[in-house]
Write a protein that holds these residues in place. Structure first.
Motif, short mmCIF file in Angstrom:
data_model
loop_
_atom_site.label_atom_id
_atom_site.label_comp_id
_atom_site.label_asym_id
_atom_site.label_seq_id
_atom_site.Cartn_x
_atom_site.Cartn_y
_atom_site.Cartn_z
N THR A 86 0.85 -1.19 0.00
CA THR A 86 0.00 0.00 0.00
C THR A 86 0.89 1.24 0.00
OG1 THR A 86 -1.69 -1.20 1.25
CG2 THR A 86 -1.86 1.21 1.20
N VAL A 87 0.87 1.96 -1.10
CA VAL A 87 1.80 3.08 -1.28
C VAL A 87 1.58 4.17 -0.23
CG1 VAL A 87 2.57 4.88 -2.89
CG2 VAL A 87 1.98 2.62 -3.75
N VAL A 88 0.34 4.44 0.13
CA VAL A 88 0.05 5.49 1.12
C VAL A 88 0.76 5.19 2.43
CG1 VAL A 88 -1.74 6.59 2.50
CG2 VAL A 88 -2.16 6.11 0.10
N SER A 89 0.67 3.95 2.90
CA SER A 89 1.30 3.58 4.17
C SER A 89 2.82 3.70 4.10
CB SER A 89 0.91 2.14 4.55
OG SER A 89 -0.47 2.06 4.82
N ILE A 90 3.39 3.23 2.99
CA ILE A 90 4.85 3.29 2.85
C ILE A 90 5.32 4.74 2.78
CG2 ILE A 90 6.78 2.64 1.36
CD1 ILE A 90 5.18 0.14 0.58
N LEU A 91 4.57 5.60 2.09
CA LEU A 91 4.93 7.01 2.03
C LEU A 91 4.85 7.66 3.41
CD1 LEU A 91 3.24 8.18 -1.30
CD2 LEU A 91 5.68 7.93 -0.85
#
Length: 368
Positions: free
Chosen positions: A181-186
């Motif tokens: 999940t890109v949002v979490s990693i960002l």
């Protein structure tokens, strides 16, 4: 001069090969293949429309492969159009470059923020580098369960560093990171960069549209959307140090801050005008290090060889070189080590710039 900070190698751009000349029969075959590909694409588009359209005339554009959900499972996905936003792209690239620079000595290169960080291996190395500690986890894990166990240890360590507790936090989890999940990693990388005052400038007020897709027990999909803020406005880009008068000025006396800036501008122009230079904007005109190098020569009465710094710096590294060289000149004449990093000055951190200039003002204010 001190050796430059190691940088990660950049992937070279290879020139495209010339297309070979096609025969008549090659072209006929190509037309046939293109027709079949177009038919397949049309079928895929119809299937996607069938999924999206029932009861949802404004359905988000989400690739069908991201709908692979279990019953009652929910997944948050950045809407693809948000990923095309230039500011989101800039944020991702800034974070990737930061991670690569931090891990350059270990020859670790991140190219994709989700594909390369989801299993915890790179996050482990990054946290160990930032905290100068060693995590008790296996170096390499092949199985999914092993990856998740390792990731859980790494994220607990991250939470302890950031929040003083290993309890789960809302913005990221083992499930969201491991599912790429890109949002979490960002969120995770931005928090680490902010906590450790990474020598980078994050684009401010970046947000994305997030689509939450859920599959119910009857195999029907539903979705909801919301705006997620990834960054905000920052005024503390410089390295962490003990609070001083400038922290108090920024926090409680912005009117007096303008008086201090005016005094410093008067001080530097008193000397820079000797070589027909003038500072109008304290916030930006010192960020490339050129005026700092020249100012040190004027204050100490020596000529700074032009081959020792870049008179017209073209990129970030050349600007960092200039500021680093100016800092070395300051220490060579007996000034204390600046309470700032060269990268902070280049990244336009006003508080760091003021600290450096005030250090010069204190010593040379009575100089004609």
């Amino acid at each position: 001069m001190s050796s430059p900070r190691p940088k990660s190698p950049r992937t070279p751009v290879l020139p495209k090969k010339d297309d070979k000349e096609e025969s008549f029969w090659d072209k006929i075959g190509t037309i046939g293949r293109k027709k079949r590909i177009k038919e397949v694409q049309e079928v895929q588009a119809e299937g996607k429309y069938a999924i999206d359209s029932p009861g949802s005339p404004t359905a988000p554009e989400i690739p069908p492969e991201d709908y692979s959900l279990l019953d009652n499972e929910e997944r948050a996905i950045i809407e693809p159009r948000s990923l095309e936003d230039p500011r989101v792209k800039e944020l991702i690239q800034v974070l990737i470059d930061w991670v690569n620079d931090e891990l350059a000595a270990q020859r670790i290169i991140v190219k994709d923020i989700s594909e390369d960080l989801y299993d915890g291996q790179v996050l482990q190395k990054l946290l160990e580098k930032l905290t100068e500690t060693k995590l008790d986890v296996p170096e390499v894990t092949q199985s999914e369960e092993g990856q998740r166990q390792k990731l859980a240890v790494v994220l607990r360590a991250v939470n302890r560093v950031l929040y003083g507790t290993s309890k789960p936090v809302q913005k990221w989890s083992v499930d969201t990171v491991h599912s790429k999940t890109v949002v979490s990693i960002l969120h995770l990388l931005v928090s680490l960069a902010r906590h450790f005052r990474a020598p980078i400038r994050l684009p401010e007020n970046v947000s994305v549209k997030v689509v939450v897709v859920k599959k119910d027990a009857t195999n029907l999909l539903s979705h909801r959307t919301y705006i997620e803020d990834l960054t905000t406005t920052y005024d503390d880009l410089g390295m962490k140090c003990e609070r001083d008068a400038f922290d108090a000025l920024f926090d409680h006396a912005p009117d007096k801050l303008q008086v201090v800036k005016k005094s410093l501008i008067t001080f530097v122009n008193k000397h820079l005008t000797k070589v027909n230079l003038e500072v109008m904007d304290l916030d930006t005109q010192f960020h490339d290090g050129v005026y700092l190098c020249l100012l040190m020569g004027l204050l100490e009465g020596f000529f700074v060889p032009l081959y020792d710094f870049h008179l017209t710096p073209q990129d970030f590294d050349q600007k960092v070189h200039n500021v680093s060289f100016a800092f070395e000149l300051m220490q060579d004449v007996g000034l204390a080590k600046p309470k700032a990093r060269p990268e902070d000055i280049v990244n336009l951190d006003l508080k760091s710039t003021l600290r450096v200039l005030y250090n010069l003002f204190t010593k040379y204010k009575n100089m004609a």
